[in-house]
Scaffold this motif. Sequence first.
Motif, PDB file in Angstrom:
ATOM      1  N   ALA A   6       0.838  -1.194   0.000  1.00 29.09           N
ATOM      2  CA  ALA A   6       0.000   0.000   0.000  1.00 29.09           C
ATOM      3  C   ALA A   6       0.874   1.245   0.000  1.00 29.09           C
ATOM      4  CB  ALA A   6      -0.921  -0.002   1.214  1.00 29.09           C
ATOM      5  N   ILE A   7       0.352   2.318  -0.587  1.00 25.94           N
ATOM      6  CA  ILE A   7       1.094   3.570  -0.657  1.00 25.94           C
ATOM      7  C   ILE A   7       0.869   4.326   0.638  1.00 25.94           C
ATOM      8  CG2 ILE A   7       1.462   5.674  -2.001  1.00 25.94           C
ATOM      9  CD1 ILE A   7       2.131   3.089  -3.459  1.00 25.94           C
ATOM     10  N   THR A   8       1.663   3.987   1.639  1.00 24.33           N
ATOM     11  CA  THR A   8       1.521   4.622   2.947  1.00 24.33           C
ATOM     12  C   THR A   8       2.753   5.424   3.312  1.00 24.33           C
ATOM     13  OG1 THR A   8       2.339   2.607   4.002  1.00 24.33           O
ATOM     14  CG2 THR A   8      -0.053   2.847   3.779  1.00 24.33           C
ATOM     15  N   ALA A   9       3.851   5.259   2.545  1.00 21.51           N
ATOM     16  CA  ALA A   9       5.068   6.001   2.843  1.00 21.51           C
ATOM     17  C   ALA A   9       4.954   7.412   2.290  1.00 21.51           C
ATOM     18  CB  ALA A   9       6.274   5.280   2.250  1.00 21.51           C
ATOM     19  N   THR A  10       6.034   8.202   2.459  1.00 24.23           N
ATOM     20  CA  THR A  10       6.054   9.565   1.957  1.00 24.23           C
ATOM     21  C   THR A  10       5.887   9.554   0.443  1.00 24.23           C
ATOM     22  OG1 THR A  10       7.515  10.194   3.750  1.00 24.23           O
ATOM     23  CG2 THR A  10       7.403  11.673   1.861  1.00 24.23           C
ATOM     24  N   LYS A  11       4.960  10.347  -0.054  1.00 25.25           N
ATOM     25  CA  LYS A  11       4.670  10.374  -1.479  1.00 25.25           C
ATOM     26  C   LYS A  11       5.793  11.060  -2.244  1.00 25.25           C
ATOM     27  CE  LYS A  11       0.608   8.552  -0.814  1.00 25.25           C
ATOM     28  NZ  LYS A  11       0.704   8.454   0.640  1.00 25.25           N
ATOM     29  N   SER A  12       5.973  10.615  -3.490  1.00 26.51           N
ATOM     30  CA  SER A  12       6.931  11.258  -4.385  1.00 26.51           C
ATOM     31  C   SER A  12       6.164  11.802  -5.577  1.00 26.51           C
ATOM     32  CB  SER A  12       7.980  10.246  -4.853  1.00 26.51           C
ATOM     33  OG  SER A  12       8.786  10.813  -5.852  1.00 26.51           O
ATOM     34  N   TRP A  13       6.414  13.070  -5.893  1.00 30.53           N
ATOM     35  CA  TRP A  13       5.703  13.701  -7.000  1.00 30.53           C
ATOM     36  C   TRP A  13       6.618  13.957  -8.206  1.00 30.53           C
ATOM     37  CZ3 TRP A  13       1.022  12.917  -5.731  1.00 30.53           C
ATOM     38  CH2 TRP A  13       0.587  13.060  -4.415  1.00 30.53           C
ATOM     39  N   LEU A  14       7.918  13.708  -8.080  1.00 33.06           N
ATOM     40  CA  LEU A  14       8.840  13.936  -9.172  1.00 33.06           C
ATOM     41  C   LEU A  14       8.690  12.813 -10.185  1.00 33.06           C
ATOM     42  CD1 LEU A  14      10.996  15.912 -10.125  1.00 33.06           C
ATOM     43  CD2 LEU A  14      12.716  14.486  -8.995  1.00 33.06           C
ATOM     44  N   ILE A  15       8.330  13.145 -11.395  1.00 35.77           N
ATOM     45  CA  ILE A  15       7.897  12.146 -12.366  1.00 35.77           C
ATOM     46  C   ILE A  15       9.015  11.215 -12.787  1.00 35.77           C
ATOM     47  CG2 ILE A  15       8.376  13.478 -14.455  1.00 35.77           C
ATOM     48  CD1 ILE A  15       5.223  11.385 -13.674  1.00 35.77           C
ATOM     49  N   ALA A  29      -4.530   1.314 -10.617  1.00 33.04           N
ATOM     50  CA  ALA A  29      -5.045  -0.037 -10.364  1.00 33.04           C
ATOM     51  C   ALA A  29      -6.239  -0.008  -9.418  1.00 33.04           C
ATOM     52  CB  ALA A  29      -3.941  -0.918  -9.791  1.00 33.04           C
ATOM     53  N   TYR A  30      -6.374   1.054  -8.642  1.00 35.56           N
ATOM     54  CA  TYR A  30      -7.547   1.213  -7.772  1.00 35.56           C
ATOM     55  C   TYR A  30      -8.687   1.918  -8.496  1.00 35.56           C
ATOM     56  CZ  TYR A  30     -10.378   2.808  -3.828  1.00 35.56           C
ATOM     57  OH  TYR A  30     -11.416   3.064  -2.981  1.00 35.56           O
ATOM     58  N   ILE A  31      -8.361   2.930  -9.317  1.00 34.53           N
ATOM     59  CA  ILE A  31      -9.399   3.746  -9.955  1.00 34.53           C
ATOM     60  C   ILE A  31     -10.067   3.022 -11.119  1.00 34.53           C
ATOM     61  CG2 ILE A  31      -9.831   5.868 -11.243  1.00 34.53           C
ATOM     62  CD1 ILE A  31      -7.479   7.109  -9.686  1.00 34.53           C
ATOM     63  N   LEU A  32      -9.255   2.504 -12.042  1.00 30.66           N
ATOM     64  CA  LEU A  32      -9.810   2.003 -13.302  1.00 30.66           C
ATOM     65  C   LEU A  32     -10.697   0.767 -13.113  1.00 30.66           C
ATOM     66  CD1 LEU A  32      -6.775   2.562 -15.699  1.00 30.66           C
ATOM     67  CD2 LEU A  32      -8.659   4.105 -15.122  1.00 30.66           C
ATOM     68  N   PRO A  33     -10.273  -0.283 -12.375  1.00 25.83           N
ATOM     69  CA  PRO A  33     -11.208  -1.406 -12.170  1.00 25.83           C
ATOM     70  C   PRO A  33     -12.444  -1.005 -11.370  1.00 25.83           C
ATOM     71  CG  PRO A  33      -8.947  -2.067 -11.658  1.00 25.83           C
ATOM     72  CD  PRO A  33      -8.953  -0.582 -11.793  1.00 25.83           C
ATOM     73  N   GLY A  34     -12.303   0.019 -10.511  1.00 31.75           N
ATOM     74  CA  GLY A  34     -13.450   0.460  -9.728  1.00 31.75           C
ATOM     75  C   GLY A  34     -14.617   0.915 -10.587  1.00 31.75           C
ATOM     76  N   PHE A  35     -14.305   1.483 -11.762  1.00 35.41           N
ATOM     77  CA  PHE A  35     -15.388   1.915 -12.656  1.00 35.41           C
ATOM     78  C   PHE A  35     -16.222   0.732 -13.112  1.00 35.41           C
ATOM     79  CE2 PHE A  35     -16.518   2.202 -17.206  1.00 35.41           C
ATOM     80  CZ  PHE A  35     -17.586   3.080 -17.088  1.00 35.41           C
ATOM     81  N   ALA A  82     -10.758  -4.017  -2.410  1.00 38.27           N
ATOM     82  CA  ALA A  82      -9.943  -3.157  -3.267  1.00 38.27           C
ATOM     83  C   ALA A  82      -9.318  -2.018  -2.462  1.00 38.27           C
ATOM     84  CB  ALA A  82     -10.795  -2.603  -4.408  1.00 38.27           C
ATOM     85  N   LEU A  83     -10.096  -1.430  -1.564  1.00 35.43           N
ATOM     86  CA  LEU A  83      -9.568  -0.352  -0.724  1.00 35.43           C
ATOM     87  C   LEU A  83      -8.471  -0.873   0.198  1.00 35.43           C
ATOM     88  CD1 LEU A  83      -9.647   2.532   0.352  1.00 35.43           C
ATOM     89  CD2 LEU A  83     -11.518   1.838   1.871  1.00 35.43           C
ATOM     90  N   ARG A  84      -8.642  -2.077   0.716  1.00 36.16           N
ATOM     91  CA  ARG A  84      -7.636  -2.644   1.613  1.00 36.16           C
ATOM     92  C   ARG A  84      -6.326  -2.897   0.865  1.00 36.16           C
ATOM     93  NH1 ARG A  84     -10.648  -6.294   3.168  1.00 36.16           N
ATOM     94  NH2 ARG A  84     -11.574  -5.238   4.944  1.00 36.16           N
ATOM     95  N   ARG A  85      -6.430  -3.341  -0.383  1.00 36.98           N
ATOM     96  CA  ARG A  85      -5.207  -3.544  -1.163  1.00 36.98           C
ATOM     97  C   ARG A  85      -4.503  -2.222  -1.442  1.00 36.98           C
ATOM     98  NH1 ARG A  85      -8.538  -7.282  -3.876  1.00 36.98           N
ATOM     99  NH2 ARG A  85      -9.038  -5.712  -5.458  1.00 36.98           N
ATOM    100  N   TRP A  86      -5.266  -1.153  -1.615  1.00 38.12           N
ATOM    101  CA  TRP A  86      -4.657   0.138  -1.936  1.00 38.12           C
ATOM    102  C   TRP A  86      -4.153   0.858  -0.694  1.00 38.12           C
ATOM    103  CZ3 TRP A  86      -6.174   5.277  -0.826  1.00 38.12           C
ATOM    104  CH2 TRP A  86      -5.472   6.268  -1.519  1.00 38.12           C
ATOM    105  N   ALA A  87      -4.922   0.817   0.389  1.00 37.34           N
ATOM    106  CA  ALA A  87      -4.623   1.640   1.562  1.00 37.34           C
ATOM    107  C   ALA A  87      -4.089   0.871   2.750  1.00 37.34           C
ATOM    108  CB  ALA A  87      -5.881   2.408   1.989  1.00 37.34           C
ATOM    109  N   ALA A 205      -8.008   8.889  -6.357  1.00 44.03           N
ATOM    110  CA  ALA A 205      -8.021   7.688  -5.508  1.00 44.03           C
ATOM    111  C   ALA A 205      -8.338   8.033  -4.061  1.00 44.03           C
ATOM    112  CB  ALA A 205      -6.667   6.980  -5.605  1.00 44.03           C
ATOM    113  N   VAL A 206      -7.775   9.127  -3.560  1.00 49.56           N
ATOM    114  CA  VAL A 206      -8.029   9.526  -2.172  1.00 49.56           C
ATOM    115  C   VAL A 206      -9.502   9.870  -1.972  1.00 49.56           C
ATOM    116  CG1 VAL A 206      -7.588  11.345  -0.478  1.00 49.56           C
ATOM    117  CG2 VAL A 206      -5.686  10.244  -1.646  1.00 49.56           C
ATOM    118  N   ALA A 207     -10.098  10.601  -2.926  1.00 46.15           N
ATOM    119  CA  ALA A 207     -11.517  10.962  -2.812  1.00 46.15           C
ATOM    120  C   ALA A 207     -12.397   9.713  -2.843  1.00 46.15           C
ATOM    121  CB  ALA A 207     -11.901  11.924  -3.930  1.00 46.15           C
TER     122      ALA A 207
END
Length: 436
Positions: A6-15, A29-35, A82-87, A205-207
């Motif tokens: 899960a993405i729980t560490a410090t986020k990186s925004w540098l592409i 992977a969380y957003i697209l299958p959710g649709f 799905a939320l548990r896998r992401w968060a 994803a956060v929303a």
Amino acid sequence: MSNPHAITATKSWLIVRPQTWRQIGSDLAYILPGFFISLASFTALVTLFSLGLSTIVIWVGLPILVACLATARWFASVNRSALRRWAGDIPPVHYREPHKYTISGMFKNLADPQLWKDFTHGVFVSFAYRTASFCIAITFLGASLGGLTQWIWLRFLPPGNTPLAEYIGLDELLGVSPAAAESWLGLAYGALFLVLLPFITHLLAVADAAMTRALLTNETAALRARSEELTASRAQVVSEEASTLRKIERDLHDGPQQRLIRLQMDVEAAQRRIATDPDGARQLMDGALEQSREALAELRQLSRGIAPPLLADRGLRAAMESLATKSTVPVAVDGNLEHGARLAESAENAAYFVVSEALVNVSKHSGASHAALSVHLSPTELFLEITDDGIGGAHVGKGHGLSGLMDRLAGVDGSLEIVSPAGGPTTLRASIPLSS
């Protein structure tokens, strides 16, 4: 247990950083299958709800509405997974105990508020939001990839196509050909969309996760239900222990105490007659000896179910090995619980009686030729596993020893699992929190 991916560490925004791309991949992977999940849930729930509501007047709609909410609950579990896998960890959820499928029972099932929250999420919230978030994510992803690769595929467009750069006069401003200006324009907006991509995907994803947590989890209700369950189970344990103590008191009064009084009277009578009637005194002493043996046998019988001194003196591992030695079925003991290791008294007593009752059941009912006891200690829990190669068919029924074990474990916030198919083998697993 937290999801290590899960993405729980410090986020990186540098592409250009690899962790940024891992974050983008996780978010997508969380957003697209959710649709697609929301599309399926919207279709199924709207269909079932409409059909059930339109036929409720002839009672056919009642089971359909129950099936609609059951379907909503299933989709909610998929979304929580799905939320548990992401968060990672998410708050717990609580549903009311289901009732029988009678008319009144189905109406009571329809009164569960969490089921209606699941329905609201599946029909009104997730479909609308995830449709929009899917379109936004695909747009940003497509615009970034398309713009950055435009200089490759632009040459394959049909002749006579007027590039956007030519419409806005970018070619004249830069002093280059329209095709070159269009390529530079594509690189510019592609790079812009690519830089914004991690922010946009993570925000979407956060929303989505926030709405899922709000509607599909209910920590307060879950904790309240757990508290009520523990209160009831502990009250049951206290009541059973008080009843056991009263029974022991009655048995001591009616059995060993009476025999010891008789023993005392026989010994005193033998003392008075030992000089004048040695034969009679010897008979009295023989009777006193028999009374002492019977009193000892009754005391041993009463002591069953009371923690032995070995447990208090040498610890749980030694007490369990003693139980395994006394079992009529050979029992192999293993695990990482060391000799002399001490736990909380409540945990040790609960573990001892679980093993004692389980081995008694193996000896009496399983028909097994071999059994195994595994004892594993973690920083927070004690895990017990008892297996045998018997005939199986063990179950938790009212009045059975295994039912009493569940009550005893509930009193220390533990749990019990029994796997015993017909024909065997039987596996009993118990976990006991060390902080209970």
